[in-house]
Design a protein around this motif. Structure first.
Motif, PDB file in Angstrom:
ATOM      1  N   VAL B   3       3.509  13.645   0.001  1.00  0.00           N
ATOM      2  CA  VAL B   3       3.370  12.694   1.101  1.00  0.00           C
ATOM      3  C   VAL B   3       2.060  11.936   0.906  1.00  0.00           C
ATOM      4  O   VAL B   3       0.996  12.538   0.833  1.00  0.00           O
ATOM      5  CB  VAL B   3       3.359  13.414   2.470  1.00  0.00           C
ATOM      6  N   ASP B   4       2.166  10.660   0.756  1.00  0.00           N
ATOM      7  CA  ASP B   4       0.980   9.849   0.490  1.00  0.00           C
ATOM      8  C   ASP B   4       0.392   9.345   1.803  1.00  0.00           C
ATOM      9  O   ASP B   4       0.771   8.295   2.306  1.00  0.00           O
ATOM     10  CB  ASP B   4       1.364   8.670  -0.412  1.00  0.00           C
ATOM     11  N   VAL B   5      -0.479  10.123   2.368  1.00  0.00           N
ATOM     12  CA  VAL B   5      -1.125   9.758   3.626  1.00  0.00           C
ATOM     13  C   VAL B   5      -2.632   9.812   3.420  1.00  0.00           C
ATOM     14  O   VAL B   5      -3.154  10.803   2.909  1.00  0.00           O
ATOM     15  CB  VAL B   5      -0.718  10.725   4.761  1.00  0.00           C
ATOM     16  N   HIS B   6      -3.295   8.762   3.800  1.00  0.00           N
ATOM     17  CA  HIS B   6      -4.734   8.678   3.573  1.00  0.00           C
ATOM     18  C   HIS B   6      -5.555   9.410   4.619  1.00  0.00           C
ATOM     19  O   HIS B   6      -6.595   9.978   4.328  1.00  0.00           O
ATOM     20  CB  HIS B   6      -5.156   7.207   3.519  1.00  0.00           C
ATOM     21  N   HIS B   7      -5.084   9.345   5.871  1.00  0.00           N
ATOM     22  CA  HIS B   7      -5.864   9.965   6.942  1.00  0.00           C
ATOM     23  C   HIS B   7      -4.962  10.400   8.097  1.00  0.00           C
ATOM     24  O   HIS B   7      -3.814   9.966   8.195  1.00  0.00           O
ATOM     25  CB  HIS B   7      -6.937   9.003   7.459  1.00  0.00           C
ATOM     26  N   LEU B   8      -5.508  11.251   8.945  1.00  0.00           N
ATOM     27  CA  LEU B   8      -4.834  11.639  10.178  1.00  0.00           C
ATOM     28  C   LEU B   8      -5.386  10.785  11.315  1.00  0.00           C
ATOM     29  O   LEU B   8      -6.566  10.447  11.318  1.00  0.00           O
ATOM     30  CB  LEU B   8      -5.114  13.113  10.483  1.00  0.00           C
TER      31      LEU B   8
END
Lengths: 79, 79
Positions: B3-8
């Motif tokens: 899952v390519d997620v940079h930040h929450l």
């Protein structure tokens, strides 16, 4: 002369998070006292303010007054 | 699965500035205690957090741990 500016910006840099949090609180207390609240972006070592009058979605005299009062705050890096 | 997620991101809404400032301080104190600092956007009636690990410019386990700890804070609107 008309200057089309939506908001005032002020940026502060610090050597740690604590000083940035301290300034956020100083600005926050001043904002409560004045009934005029900027948007505050707080991150490690920095605080960025955006000051404008939401009601008119632009600048009013009270924005400049608030900005001047922020300038007078004893920011942690100048104490 | 990747899952390519940079930040929450976490967003909170309040009925005034004071409660938003209070939560900012709760988060700030927790950030200092953990040595893990989110970016905090504070405005009248809202707080928005972005949590990530600057060193890797992405997410690490400590981001999820910090986010879980923020979830446990007694936010002003649920007290």
């Amino acid at each position: 002369m008309v200057v089309d500016v939506h908001h005032l910006e002020k940026k502060f840099k610090f050597k740690n998070f604590r000083q940035a949090l301290d300034l956020t609180n100083q600005i926050g207390e001043r904002a409560e006292a004045e009934g005029h609240h900027p948007d505050i972006y707080l991150a490690w070592g920095k605080v960025e303010l955006k000051i404008w009058t939401h009601k008119i979605d632009g600048l009013s005299e009270s924005d400049f007054i608030f900005a001047a009062k922020v300038d007078q705050l004893p920011t942690p890096d100048t104490k």
